[in-house]
Design a protein around this motif. Structure first.
Motif, mmCIF file in Angstrom:
data_model
loop_
_atom_site.group_PDB
_atom_site.id
_atom_site.type_symbol
_atom_site.label_atom_id
_atom_site.label_comp_id
_atom_site.label_asym_id
_atom_site.label_seq_id
_atom_site.Cartn_x
_atom_site.Cartn_y
_atom_site.Cartn_z
ATOM 1 N N ILE A 199 0.864 -1.183 0.000
ATOM 2 C CA ILE A 199 0.000 0.000 0.000
ATOM 3 C C ILE A 199 0.897 1.229 0.000
ATOM 4 C CG2 ILE A 199 -1.760 1.281 1.265
ATOM 5 C CD1 ILE A 199 -2.785 -1.382 2.362
ATOM 6 N N MET A 200 0.650 2.132 -0.946
ATOM 7 C CA MET A 200 1.572 3.255 -1.169
ATOM 8 C C MET A 200 0.882 4.612 -1.089
ATOM 9 S SD MET A 200 3.513 1.656 -4.500
ATOM 10 C CE MET A 200 1.991 0.900 -5.097
ATOM 11 N N ASN A 201 1.621 5.585 -0.563
ATOM 12 C CA ASN A 201 1.282 6.997 -0.711
ATOM 13 C C ASN A 201 2.147 7.528 -1.849
ATOM 14 O OD1 ASN A 201 2.300 9.999 0.965
ATOM 15 N ND2 ASN A 201 0.537 9.743 -0.357
ATOM 16 N N LEU A 202 1.518 8.152 -2.844
ATOM 17 C CA LEU A 202 2.215 8.576 -4.056
ATOM 18 C C LEU A 202 2.110 10.081 -4.254
ATOM 19 C CD1 LEU A 202 0.639 5.760 -6.272
ATOM 20 C CD2 LEU A 202 2.958 5.730 -5.313
ATOM 21 N N ASP A 203 3.158 10.657 -4.781
ATOM 22 C CA ASP A 203 3.139 12.071 -5.146
ATOM 23 C C ASP A 203 3.002 12.136 -6.664
ATOM 24 O OD1 ASP A 203 3.329 14.793 -5.279
ATOM 25 O OD2 ASP A 203 5.490 14.879 -4.915
ATOM 26 N N ASP A 204 1.781 11.830 -7.130
ATOM 27 C CA ASP A 204 1.582 11.674 -8.570
ATOM 28 C C ASP A 204 0.118 11.904 -8.913
ATOM 29 O OD1 ASP A 204 2.280 10.731 -11.330
ATOM 30 O OD2 ASP A 204 4.016 9.906 -10.265
ATOM 31 N N GLU A 205 -0.293 11.415 -10.066
ATOM 32 C CA GLU A 205 -1.673 11.625 -10.506
ATOM 33 C C GLU A 205 -2.679 10.900 -9.623
ATOM 34 O OE1 GLU A 205 -2.242 8.682 -14.207
ATOM 35 O OE2 GLU A 205 -0.406 9.876 -14.299
ATOM 36 N N ILE A 206 -2.240 9.877 -8.918
ATOM 37 C CA ILE A 206 -3.059 9.282 -7.870
ATOM 38 C C ILE A 206 -2.296 9.409 -6.548
ATOM 39 C CG2 ILE A 206 -4.214 7.689 -9.441
ATOM 40 C CD1 ILE A 206 -2.499 5.435 -8.327
ATOM 41 N N GLN A 207 -3.027 9.555 -5.445
ATOM 42 C CA GLN A 207 -2.378 9.789 -4.153
ATOM 43 C C GLN A 207 -2.109 8.501 -3.387
ATOM 44 O OE1 GLN A 207 -4.527 12.346 -1.449
ATOM 45 N NE2 GLN A 207 -2.749 12.673 -0.144
ATOM 46 N N PHE A 208 -3.052 7.571 -3.430
ATOM 47 C CA PHE A 208 -2.881 6.301 -2.742
ATOM 48 C C PHE A 208 -3.203 5.160 -3.700
ATOM 49 C CE2 PHE A 208 -3.804 9.331 0.644
ATOM 50 C CZ PHE A 208 -2.790 9.055 1.542
ATOM 51 N N GLY A 209 -2.431 4.104 -3.611
ATOM 52 C CA GLY A 209 -2.669 2.942 -4.458
ATOM 53 C C GLY A 209 -2.046 1.709 -3.835
ATOM 54 N N TYR A 210 -2.344 0.561 -4.421
ATOM 55 C CA TYR A 210 -1.735 -0.673 -3.921
ATOM 56 C C TYR A 210 -1.347 -1.586 -5.079
ATOM 57 C CZ TYR A 210 -6.295 -3.056 -4.581
ATOM 58 O OH TYR A 210 -7.449 -3.573 -5.103
ATOM 59 N N LEU A 211 -0.403 -2.454 -4.801
ATOM 60 C CA LEU A 211 0.106 -3.409 -5.787
ATOM 61 C C LEU A 211 0.027 -4.802 -5.197
ATOM 62 C CD1 LEU A 211 1.661 -4.170 -8.415
ATOM 63 C CD2 LEU A 211 3.780 -3.740 -7.125
#
Length: 336
Positions: free
Chosen positions: A318-330
């Motif tokens: 589970i990731m916090n991202l500084d991108d076009e999406i803020q939170f996502g998971y793999l």
């Protein structure tokens, strides 16, 4: 005959030197080119019920996803159901008042007591939050778990019990400088026992770290050096892993490793290699290693990774991202 002996001596010295240069304890990896593009596999986590700032960090406690919102002007901690990511509650008001958080640091997880611990580096206290009480009472008031010492205190830590945590210990050396090392920390007494291994070529240590009790190891990943050290929990060195950009001279120009974690029997480390003073500072890929330090593969996320945690129940990051999406998971199934 003398020339032949000299030639054999040189060849033998070269062979011995090569073996020493890449022994089981000193591993030099010149290529990390087994790249898997996982960008399209990242699934967005929609968060619509609460506004979370760009500097955030996820943690897991049982069935709950806890997000520390470090730039919030209201409540600093938001709690979600980790299975469907539905919003459940927020807590930990920011402020100078009693039971408010002045400067939030690490969030420690106590699975057995079903609570989490919030460091306040402004007040030098660690507060305890019972998660069930947070759900039951919107005005829940935490208790003080322990107080921190200004001369030695934990930055991040993995809580085991009240007398044992593995911590990234900070020792201030002036108003603007400090030493950093991994240590065993007794939360009850406040005492630290630094791990004995220190890399001989590093004079200013800046690292992230992770601990696996199950595998009896911890790992240090260096911010300003292309270096990873894997040690046993008794503090003895298992191996140093040097990447293609290894140089014992410190350079703050390049940001190498970000955070690191254990995913079952793998070490997964975020890696940048970008300019430390630009947006390329944030990692966009994960290096995957075996517990012995052998490089296995690279997961190219394609998003700028701020922070992350591993959900062992669902085998996903589970990731916090500084991108076009803020939170996502793999999902990691069949990937590593």
């Amino acid at each position: 005959m003398k020339c032949i002996r000299e030639l054999l001596f040189v060849l033998l010295s070269f062979i011995i030197g090569s073996c020493t240069h890449n022994s089981d304890m000193e591993k030099y990896q010149q290529k990390r080119d087994d790249v898997v593009d996982v960008h399209a596999l990242i699934k967005e986590i929609p968060i619509d019920d609460v506004l979370i700032g760009s500097i955030a960090r996820p943690f897991l406690l049982g069935d709950y996803l806890i997000i520390g919102d470090y730039k919030s002007s209201d409540k600093l901690i938001h709690i979600f159901d980790k299975n469907d990511f539905s919003y459940l509650a927020s807590t930990a008001y920011v402020g100078q008042g009693p039971n408010e958080i002045t400067v939030m640091g690490h969030i420690g997880i106590d699975e057995e007591r079903h609570c989490f611990y919030v460091s306040d580096h402004g007040k030098q206290k660690i507060y305890s939050y019972d998660i069930d009480s947070v759900f039951a009472n919107s005005d829940y008031v935490p208790t003080v778990k322990t107080e921190m010492n200004m001369t030695r205190f934990p930055d991040k830590y993995q809580y085991i019990n009240d007398t044992l945590s593995y911590a990234l210990m900070i020792e201030p050396t002036s108003t603007s400088t400090f030493n950093q090392s991994v240590a065993k920390w007794n939360m009850r007494s406040g005492t630290f026992e630094p791990m004995p291994y220190q890399h001989p070529d590093i004079t200013k240590k800046r690292i992230s770290f992770a601990v696996s009790q199950e595998n009896d190891v911890y790992v240090e990943c260096y911010t300003f050096h292309d270096l990873m050290s894997i040690c046993k929990l008794d503090g003895s060195l298992k191996c140093n892993v040097y990447g293609p950009s290894w140089d014992k001279k410190e350079s703050k120009k390049i940001h190498h490793y970000g955070n690191v974690m254990f995913c079952k029997d793998k070490i997964v480390a975020a890696y940048s290699g970008g300019d430390n003073k630009s947006k390329a500072y944030n990692p966009t890929r994960f290096f995957v290693f075996g517990l012995n330090g052998d490089y296995l593969k690279t997961l190219d996320v394609g998003f700028q990774i701020v922070s992350f945690c591993y959900d062992k129940d669902c085998d996903r990051i589970i990731m916090n991202l500084d991108d076009e999406i803020q939170f996502g998971y793999l999902d990691l199934d069949k990937i590593i």
